[in-house]
Design a protein around this motif. Sequence first.
Motif, mmCIF file in Angstrom:
data_model
loop_
_atom_site.group_PDB
_atom_site.id
_atom_site.type_symbol
_atom_site.label_atom_id
_atom_site.label_comp_id
_atom_site.label_asym_id
_atom_site.label_seq_id
_atom_site.Cartn_x
_atom_site.Cartn_y
_atom_site.Cartn_z
ATOM 1 N N SER A 477 42.117 -45.408 -16.679
ATOM 2 C CA SER A 477 42.924 -46.263 -17.542
ATOM 3 C C SER A 477 44.261 -45.598 -17.820
ATOM 4 O O SER A 477 44.336 -44.385 -18.039
ATOM 5 C CB SER A 477 42.208 -46.524 -18.867
ATOM 6 O OG SER A 477 43.079 -47.142 -19.787
ATOM 7 N N SER A 478 45.330 -46.379 -17.862
ATOM 8 C CA SER A 478 46.656 -45.846 -18.158
ATOM 9 C C SER A 478 46.781 -45.416 -19.609
ATOM 10 O O SER A 478 47.742 -44.754 -19.981
ATOM 11 C CB SER A 478 47.726 -46.885 -17.828
ATOM 12 O OG SER A 478 47.562 -48.048 -18.635
ATOM 13 N N TYR A 479 45.822 -45.805 -20.482
ATOM 14 C CA TYR A 479 45.857 -45.383 -21.883
ATOM 15 C C TYR A 479 44.770 -44.359 -22.192
ATOM 16 O O TYR A 479 44.480 -44.090 -23.342
ATOM 17 C CB TYR A 479 45.700 -46.592 -22.809
ATOM 18 C CG TYR A 479 47.009 -47.274 -23.081
ATOM 19 C CD1 TYR A 479 47.899 -46.729 -24.010
ATOM 20 C CD2 TYR A 479 47.369 -48.426 -22.414
ATOM 21 C CE1 TYR A 479 49.112 -47.345 -24.252
ATOM 22 C CE2 TYR A 479 48.575 -49.047 -22.657
ATOM 23 C CZ TYR A 479 49.456 -48.497 -23.574
ATOM 24 O OH TYR A 479 50.659 -49.094 -23.814
ATOM 25 N N ASP A 480 44.184 -43.807 -21.193
ATOM 26 C CA ASP A 480 43.136 -42.804 -21.407
ATOM 27 C C ASP A 480 43.527 -41.570 -20.598
ATOM 28 O O ASP A 480 43.141 -41.418 -19.447
ATOM 29 C CB ASP A 480 41.786 -43.362 -20.949
ATOM 30 C CG ASP A 480 40.654 -42.385 -21.262
ATOM 31 O OD1 ASP A 480 40.879 -41.454 -22.039
ATOM 32 O OD2 ASP A 480 39.553 -42.567 -20.702
ATOM 33 N N ASP A 481 44.304 -40.704 -21.197
ATOM 34 C CA ASP A 481 44.892 -39.576 -20.482
ATOM 35 C C ASP A 481 44.356 -38.263 -21.058
ATOM 36 O O ASP A 481 45.090 -37.474 -21.670
ATOM 37 C CB ASP A 481 46.422 -39.632 -20.592
ATOM 38 C CG ASP A 481 47.088 -38.540 -19.776
ATOM 39 O OD1 ASP A 481 46.449 -38.025 -18.840
ATOM 40 O OD2 ASP A 481 48.232 -38.191 -20.096
#
Length: 638
Positions: A477-481
Amino acid sequence: MDAKTFDWRQFLTRWSEEWADAQGSSVDLSPDDLEDQQRRWLGAAPATDTDIARMEARLGCEIPPSYREFLRVSDGWRHAGGFVWMLAGTREAHWHEDASGLGEDHDEFWGDEDNPEETRAQVGLWSRALQLDVQSDATYVLLDPEDVGPDGEWAVRVWSSWRASDPERYPSFAEFMVAMHQEFHHLEAGRDGERGAAAFVNGTTRAQDAAVDRARIAALRGRYEEAAELLREAQRYGRPRATELLHQIGQLGGPYGAGRRPPHPSDPRFLTELLPLHAADLLGSHRSVDGLPFADADRFPETARAAADILREMTEGTFRYRPGGAFGEAVDEARELARWGDTDAAWRILRTVVPMWEPLGPDHIAPVGLLADPVLAPVLTAERRSELLATPRGGEQGPAPVPARDQDPGGLSWLVRGGGLRPGQSSPCDYRMVLVEGAAPDELPGLLGSSPGTALSPPLRRWDVSGHHRPGQRRFSSYDDKALLSVGRAGAGWSFGVEESPARFSSDRFVSPAQAASAGGGRAIVVWSEWNRPAPLFHVSVARGGAPLYAFTVRAGAVEDSSGAIPAELDPAVLGFGPPDMAAHAAAAARALDAIADGYGVTLPRLALTEGRLHSFESVSWTRPPGSGETYLTVTMG
């Protein structure tokens, strides 16, 4: 034995007598062999000068010196090694003239322009060579008249149809015969104990065994090259101890010969060194240790349980080399330093105590078990292994070697050099890191862990980190870094967490972990560096006691955002960030890293990060969750 100066009569007499004694009372001897055994001579009558002259007239050339001297003692020879049963004298030697029809295929292969010169030099061998084998096991012995040394000797090339290799080259006939005598000894030593008669012991075996003993002492005194030379000779004669001692020198980077006996529980080094090293060899070649017999309690009841534990620890990467005694205590201390990245200090401890090391038996000459320890093995670089070999130990005395240099460059700016975090690459590697003051490395998961109770992994190689923490991950996910941080000590009072090749930096969603990392009251520094996605980027953020101090981000040479009171030495304009030029960006980033290193007294251990094993954990996400109405991307692989 020096093949250029030895006495042919003495050499051939000794060989014949050793061969005769080795046959014992065998009832399987052929009539010719029985006759040779009784007369204790494998040769024929000497060739006369007339015999040699006639031979040379028939061949149309002079024969090489050592073959001539051989013929003057014996006009032919039987059992030259294990695969040539009759060697030619003056009457049987003849030009081969490609009678076997092997020339065309070999010449085509040897003549390839990509082959080295020594390979291409064999073209035409089958047509021009003088053939010396009369009876053999599909083995050809060829004297090459176009491969002549300054002493007039022709090279001998030996080729067997059942060997998948080029012909073996010997510089002269004399050296070929020495090698065949060694081959005879090697084969007989391998049959020792099978013949039901007296052991294969003679003057040659006693001399070579004495040489092995001298080699062992030389190795313990640090003279490993001298030891290796003696052991290679003894190995060619099949002396069993030579292979094991030579293998230990080879494991530590010295000259060595091929071959090694498999480990056996009867050896006192089995649990501390032999089994772990055997498992390390298998695992290093991506093979499994499952199915090894050493954990079978029915076969090895006394060691099976310990062996099973060792094999499990080797597979998990948690094995610890435990040699015991004062040396073992120092190994434990060095390992503790190495697992947090201080490999230079670890080696300095090991260097000091190598002279205290004691062997576990007569066939033990070095603490090679260090190489099975997953944390300590990377500490032993090639230069350090040579220093270990050259260090007197095991109660022996000798001069101390020149100390190997430290490996870590110090500071931080090495990160922007080509191959910094990826040895062998010409360009720098993307990375992000957090430096935390006043916290030990094992406290970082409590400050930055992705979930309550986040624990450190066992020490891992950098290429194993992702697979350990996220086995089989398919959704991104682009929001799970959440960063996968390898941790260690970054200097006095500082710890680090580093991730190479992280996800792309997103300034509008980025949340620096510096505030959370500094919650213990000290300072925390975050650095994020990208080189080509889509333009070079450099970010620094600093916090203390949970509160931000300053931050800036430079992208494509321009300051994208900044906050707080940035120290003058870290001002992007002072550092030289400007137009989007890669060289200028790299130079400015290096100056920034030098300023951070000098200003805060921090450093990173290059050897541990690139070649070693470090603990790691999954951190909190460095990207904030999506806000109201914001979209985000989730990718599922496969």
